[in-house]
Design a protein around this motif. Structure first.
Motif, PDB file in Angstrom:
ATOM      1  N   ALA A 156       0.866  -1.174   0.000  1.00 43.51           N
ATOM      2  CA  ALA A 156       0.000   0.000   0.000  1.00 43.51           C
ATOM      3  C   ALA A 156       0.903   1.225   0.000  1.00 43.51           C
ATOM      4  O   ALA A 156       2.026   1.183   0.512  1.00 43.51           O
ATOM      5  CB  ALA A 156      -0.921   0.020   1.224  1.00 43.51           C
ATOM      6  N   ALA A 157       0.435   2.307  -0.578  1.00 39.40           N
ATOM      7  CA  ALA A 157       1.228   3.529  -0.676  1.00 39.40           C
ATOM      8  C   ALA A 157       1.512   4.112   0.706  1.00 39.40           C
ATOM      9  O   ALA A 157       0.754   3.876   1.658  1.00 39.40           O
ATOM     10  CB  ALA A 157       0.493   4.550  -1.538  1.00 39.40           C
ATOM     11  N   PRO A 158       2.605   4.874   0.849  1.00 38.27           N
ATOM     12  CA  PRO A 158       2.934   5.465   2.147  1.00 38.27           C
ATOM     13  C   PRO A 158       1.799   6.262   2.768  1.00 38.27           C
ATOM     14  O   PRO A 158       1.634   6.233   3.997  1.00 38.27           O
ATOM     15  CB  PRO A 158       4.139   6.358   1.825  1.00 38.27           C
ATOM     16  CG  PRO A 158       4.805   5.678   0.679  1.00 38.27           C
ATOM     17  CD  PRO A 158       3.675   5.121  -0.147  1.00 38.27           C
ATOM     18  N   ASP A 159       0.990   6.964   1.950  1.00 41.74           N
ATOM     19  CA  ASP A 159      -0.094   7.739   2.540  1.00 41.74           C
ATOM     20  C   ASP A 159      -1.142   6.847   3.190  1.00 41.74           C
ATOM     21  O   ASP A 159      -1.741   7.211   4.205  1.00 41.74           O
ATOM     22  CB  ASP A 159      -0.725   8.679   1.510  1.00 41.74           C
ATOM     23  CG  ASP A 159      -1.387   7.933   0.367  1.00 41.74           C
ATOM     24  OD1 ASP A 159      -0.933   6.827   0.011  1.00 41.74           O
ATOM     25  OD2 ASP A 159      -2.375   8.461  -0.188  1.00 41.74           O
ATOM     26  N   GLN A 160      -1.349   5.633   2.650  1.00 47.28           N
ATOM     27  CA  GLN A 160      -2.304   4.703   3.241  1.00 47.28           C
ATOM     28  C   GLN A 160      -1.769   4.136   4.554  1.00 47.28           C
ATOM     29  O   GLN A 160      -2.506   4.008   5.540  1.00 47.28           O
ATOM     30  CB  GLN A 160      -2.598   3.562   2.278  1.00 47.28           C
ATOM     31  CG  GLN A 160      -3.288   3.987   0.996  1.00 47.28           C
ATOM     32  CD  GLN A 160      -4.674   4.545   1.268  1.00 47.28           C
ATOM     33  OE1 GLN A 160      -5.002   5.640   0.808  1.00 47.28           O
ATOM     34  NE2 GLN A 160      -5.480   3.832   1.999  1.00 47.28           N
ATOM     35  N   VAL A 161      -0.482   3.801   4.582  1.00 50.13           N
ATOM     36  CA  VAL A 161       0.133   3.299   5.804  1.00 50.13           C
ATOM     37  C   VAL A 161       0.136   4.393   6.863  1.00 50.13           C
ATOM     38  O   VAL A 161      -0.201   4.162   8.034  1.00 50.13           O
ATOM     39  CB  VAL A 161       1.563   2.802   5.528  1.00 50.13           C
ATOM     40  CG1 VAL A 161       2.225   2.304   6.813  1.00 50.13           C
ATOM     41  CG2 VAL A 161       1.547   1.702   4.468  1.00 50.13           C
ATOM     42  N   TRP A 162       0.496   5.587   6.458  1.00 50.39           N
ATOM     43  CA  TRP A 162       0.527   6.735   7.365  1.00 50.39           C
ATOM     44  C   TRP A 162      -0.845   6.978   7.984  1.00 50.39           C
ATOM     45  O   TRP A 162      -0.967   7.178   9.197  1.00 50.39           O
ATOM     46  CB  TRP A 162       0.979   7.960   6.587  1.00 50.39           C
ATOM     47  CG  TRP A 162       1.093   9.213   7.392  1.00 50.39           C
ATOM     48  CD1 TRP A 162       0.132  10.174   7.561  1.00 50.39           C
ATOM     49  CD2 TRP A 162       2.230   9.673   8.132  1.00 50.39           C
ATOM     50  NE1 TRP A 162       0.606  11.191   8.350  1.00 50.39           N
ATOM     51  CE2 TRP A 162       1.883  10.908   8.712  1.00 50.39           C
ATOM     52  CE3 TRP A 162       3.501   9.149   8.335  1.00 50.39           C
ATOM     53  CZ2 TRP A 162       2.766  11.627   9.499  1.00 50.39           C
ATOM     54  CZ3 TRP A 162       4.389   9.872   9.125  1.00 50.39           C
ATOM     55  CH2 TRP A 162       4.021  11.088   9.697  1.00 50.39           C
ATOM     56  N   ALA A 163      -1.874   6.947   7.154  1.00 54.53           N
ATOM     57  CA  ALA A 163      -3.235   7.197   7.638  1.00 54.53           C
ATOM     58  C   ALA A 163      -3.631   6.193   8.708  1.00 54.53           C
ATOM     59  O   ALA A 163      -4.284   6.554   9.704  1.00 54.53           O
ATOM     60  CB  ALA A 163      -4.220   7.160   6.470  1.00 54.53           C
TER      61      ALA A 163
END
Length: 223
Positions: free
Chosen positions: A85-92
């Protein structure tokens, strides 16, 4: 539930349970403390993955490396997992208090007590009940954020002796994936053998990372 003002009861419980319920219960006690009681990550070198460890990540498994701490703590912990998953998804997933109980074992409450308007830092409170019918513990920590790149946190209050560590996110596959790494030094400050704490973390930390991966992947667009 009233919060115990010391983690001493956990250590006494862990030692007591060793004979009555075997090593599985003791391992759970060691892990629940070890994952939270983290000291001075800046003293630990970044997790430099070997070719063998990178190959393990490619299979979908987490890598966890726990070694003796030359500075006197229970151990130095380095961990990593690749997430599709993209970093923004992991971050969220990582910064959302409402989602945290889905991958943090025993987490009953997550609250943001204070935050920076620019989103550079916040102070959070976690209430955790690790074992049924036992007192919950309270941890308070400040997190400093580099958007979608790193989360560095340190204890500001609560029942635990120390709480400091760092997560880093690195984009993979042109941003379609993320390599998540974690580096910390562990010192639970309890009457448990250091080797037992290290073994417990090494055995159980992969489950937490896998649960976080599942949470991040399940929230991907199109799923």
């Amino acid at each position: 539930m009233k919060h115990d003002t010391s983690v001493g009861w956990i250590g006494r419980l862990c030692v007591k349970r060793r004979r009555g319920h075997g090593l599985a219960r003791l391992r759970s006690c060691a892990t629940m403390i070890g994952l939270l009681a983290i000291v001075s990550p800046s003293a630990a070198e970044p997790f430099k993955l070997s070719p063998e460890q990178i190959a393990i990540l490619a299979t979908g498994s987490a890598v966890v490396d726990v070694t003796a701490d030359p500075a006197g703590g229970a151990g130095v912990v380095r961990a990593a997992i690749d997430i599709p998953a993209a970093p923004d998804q992991v971050w969220a997933a990582m910064i959302d208090c409402e989602r945290a109980p889905r991958f943090v074992k025993g987490l009953k409450s997550c609250r943001v007590l204070e935050r920076d308007n620019a989103g550079l830092w916040d102070v959070r409170e976690h209430i955790v009940q690790w074992l049924f019918l036992l007192p919950s513990t309270r941890s308070e920590f400040r997190s400093e954020y580099v958007q979608e790149r790193s989360i560095r946190f340190r204890r500001t209050g609560g029942d635990l002796k120390a709480l400091d560590g760092e997560w880093q996110l690195m984009p993979l596959k042109q941003g379609r994936g993320t390599r998540l790494t974690y580096v910390a030094r562990v010192d639970p400050g309890l009457p448990l053998p250091d080797a037992m704490v290290r073994a417990a973390i090494e055995a159980d930390l992969p489950r937490t990372l896998e649960a976080l991966r599942h949470e991040a992947v399940s929230a991907r667009p199109g799923r």
